[in-house]
Design a protein around this motif. Structure first.
Motif, mmCIF file in Angstrom:
data_model
loop_
_atom_site.group_PDB
_atom_site.id
_atom_site.type_symbol
_atom_site.label_atom_id
_atom_site.label_comp_id
_atom_site.label_asym_id
_atom_site.label_seq_id
_atom_site.Cartn_x
_atom_site.Cartn_y
_atom_site.Cartn_z
ATOM 1 N N LYS A 1 0.640 -1.272 0.036
ATOM 2 C CA LYS A 1 -0.012 -0.032 0.135
ATOM 3 C C LYS A 1 1.034 1.331 0.018
ATOM 4 N N GLY A 2 2.076 1.117 0.184
ATOM 5 C CA GLY A 2 3.175 2.298 0.338
ATOM 6 C C GLY A 2 3.372 2.975 -0.945
ATOM 7 N N LEU A 3 3.471 4.169 -0.883
ATOM 8 C CA LEU A 3 3.935 5.006 -2.159
ATOM 9 C C LEU A 3 5.209 4.572 -2.845
ATOM 10 N N ALA A 4 6.138 4.054 -2.084
ATOM 11 C CA ALA A 4 7.461 3.690 -2.771
ATOM 12 C C ALA A 4 7.406 2.580 -3.688
ATOM 13 N N TYR A 5 6.634 1.486 -3.183
ATOM 14 C CA TYR A 5 6.299 0.285 -4.174
ATOM 15 C C TYR A 5 5.440 0.543 -5.313
ATOM 16 N N ARG A 6 4.496 1.478 -4.894
ATOM 17 C CA ARG A 6 3.313 1.762 -5.872
ATOM 18 C C ARG A 6 4.017 2.559 -7.255
ATOM 19 N N VAL B 1 7.757 1.770 -12.747
ATOM 20 C CA VAL B 1 8.784 2.441 -13.791
ATOM 21 C C VAL B 1 9.978 1.483 -14.019
ATOM 22 N N ASP B 2 10.168 0.877 -12.608
ATOM 23 C CA ASP B 2 11.506 -0.036 -12.806
ATOM 24 C C ASP B 2 11.113 -1.294 -11.964
ATOM 25 N N PRO B 3 10.348 -2.282 -12.587
ATOM 26 C CA PRO B 3 10.044 -3.459 -12.138
ATOM 27 C C PRO B 3 11.230 -4.314 -11.302
ATOM 28 N N ARG B 4 11.989 -4.460 -12.451
ATOM 29 C CA ARG B 4 13.283 -5.213 -12.363
ATOM 30 C C ARG B 4 14.172 -4.709 -11.209
ATOM 31 N N GLY B 5 14.003 -3.527 -10.906
ATOM 32 C CA GLY B 5 14.826 -2.831 -9.666
ATOM 33 C C GLY B 5 14.088 -3.300 -8.364
ATOM 34 N N VAL B 6 12.787 -3.115 -8.440
ATOM 35 C CA VAL B 6 11.936 -3.855 -7.254
ATOM 36 C C VAL B 6 12.192 -5.351 -7.128
ATOM 37 N N LEU B 7 12.138 -6.033 -8.272
ATOM 38 C CA LEU B 7 12.527 -7.386 -8.079
ATOM 39 C C LEU B 7 13.944 -7.744 -7.404
ATOM 40 N N GLN B 8 14.693 -6.978 -7.586
ATOM 41 C CA GLN B 8 16.284 -7.036 -7.011
ATOM 42 C C GLN B 8 16.028 -6.731 -5.656
ATOM 43 N N GLU B 9 15.373 -5.574 -5.314
ATOM 44 C CA GLU B 9 15.133 -5.130 -3.855
ATOM 45 C C GLU B 9 14.359 -6.366 -3.035
ATOM 46 N N PHE B 10 13.516 -7.186 -3.615
ATOM 47 C CA PHE B 10 13.260 -8.216 -2.907
ATOM 48 C C PHE B 10 14.028 -9.843 -2.972
#
Lengths: 211, 93
Positions: A129-134, A139-148
């Motif tokens: 629900k947070g602004l950071a993920y949303r 914009v950068d789904p692969r960057g998010v995957l890396q963070e996880f």
């Protein structure tokens, strides 16, 4: 972002008291205006709380072991859920299951608010629900995957699904290698909340057998 | 009843009404492809104010290339984004 944490004139940060008062005020108005009763609100809250990621994992593990069930689940998720005893409320948004494969990796988000398949997974995690993920995942789904901590080959197509309207999306993670002989019950333990949102893969079988 | 079908190329209309709407600005003006016709649903822009949602709107899943949405997208050109958009926000290309 302003120093007081009021980005875009919205958002009261971690001000739980503010949200709690606001929720109480809205609830009182809804009842006073006859939109719904207190009983309706409590019933709906109980319904959401009665579901958890374990329910989603149970359904998706069944899809892993039964290819024909998987086809029915992908074609018409609501009927397929009913087969397993999950009767989604008529008022719930429509549900669609998207399958992650060797070629395609789906990830779900709601950039407008916090739309989530609550009818089967319960409440979303706070980060969803947070602004950071949303804001970042579109914009950068692969960057998010890396963070996880999720590694994905560049040859795999990443598809972000922004649930902005009447549908909610449940991701069927890829069945991990080395799980051929596992029971449906053990397979369900590999399917995490994160993997059903698409920010992670299902767990490897070692993580379950080791415990 | 639905104006578009799977595979049709469309552009998302640009507009920021002062009232409730569910078409994020990051897809406005962008060109995509109809992936699925999801069905016909009451218009949320009317429902939000206690209206009847009529006329109901066909709802489509639109698929965009990430490079269409973001000029400096970092990932492979095959990456895409899907989003559900009501018909009155779609324009012919």
């Amino acid at each position: 972002m302003a120093e007081n944490g009021h980005e875009n004139g919205h958002g009261h940060g971690d001000n739980a008291e503010y949200y709690s008062l606001k929720a109480e005020a809205i609830q009182a108005l809804l009842i006073e205006k006859g939109v719904c009763t207190l009983d309706d609100i409590l019933t709906m809250a109980d319904r959401i709380d009665s579901r958890s990621p374990e329910d989603g994992a149970k359904v998706l593990a069944h899809a892993w072991v039964d290819p024909e069930y998987k086809q029915r689940l992908l074609a018409d998720a609501e009927s397929a859920l009913l087969e397993l005893g999950y009767d989604l409320p008529e008022t719930a948004p429509k549900l669609t299951v998207l399958e992650n494969t060797d070629d395609v990796h789906n990830m779900a988000v709601c950039t407008l608010c916090s739309c989530y398949p609550r009818a089967i997974l319960g409440r979303p995690p706070a980060w969803y629900k947070g602004l950071a993920y949303r804001s970042k995942v579109v914009v950068d789904p692969r960057g998010v995957l890396q963070e996880f901590g999720t590694e994905l080959d560049a040859a795999v197509q990443v598809r972000v699904i922004d649930s902005s309207a009447d549908f909610r999306y449940l991701i069927l993670p890829k069945r991990p290698a080395g799980t051929e002989g596992m029971s449906e019950e053990d397979l369900a333990k590999l399917i995490t909340q994160e993997s059903m949102i698409g920010v992670a893969q299902a767990l490897s079988p070692d993580s379950v057998t080791a415990s | 009843m639905a104006k578009y079908q799977r595979g049709d190329r469309v552009r998302i209309r640009v507009g920021v009404p002062p009232t409730h709407f569910r078409t994020p600005e990051y897809v406005q003006g962008k060109r995509g492809r109809v992936e699925t016709l999801c069905g016909v649903f009451p218009n949320p822009e009317s429902l939000a104010y206690g209206g009847d949602g009529l006329p109901a709107q066909p709802l489509y899943t639109i698929e965009f290339s990430q490079t269409e949405l973001w000029a400096n997208y970092k990932g492979p050109t095959t990456d895409t984004l899907l989003i559900d958009i009501y018909e009155h926000w779609l324009e012919n290309i």
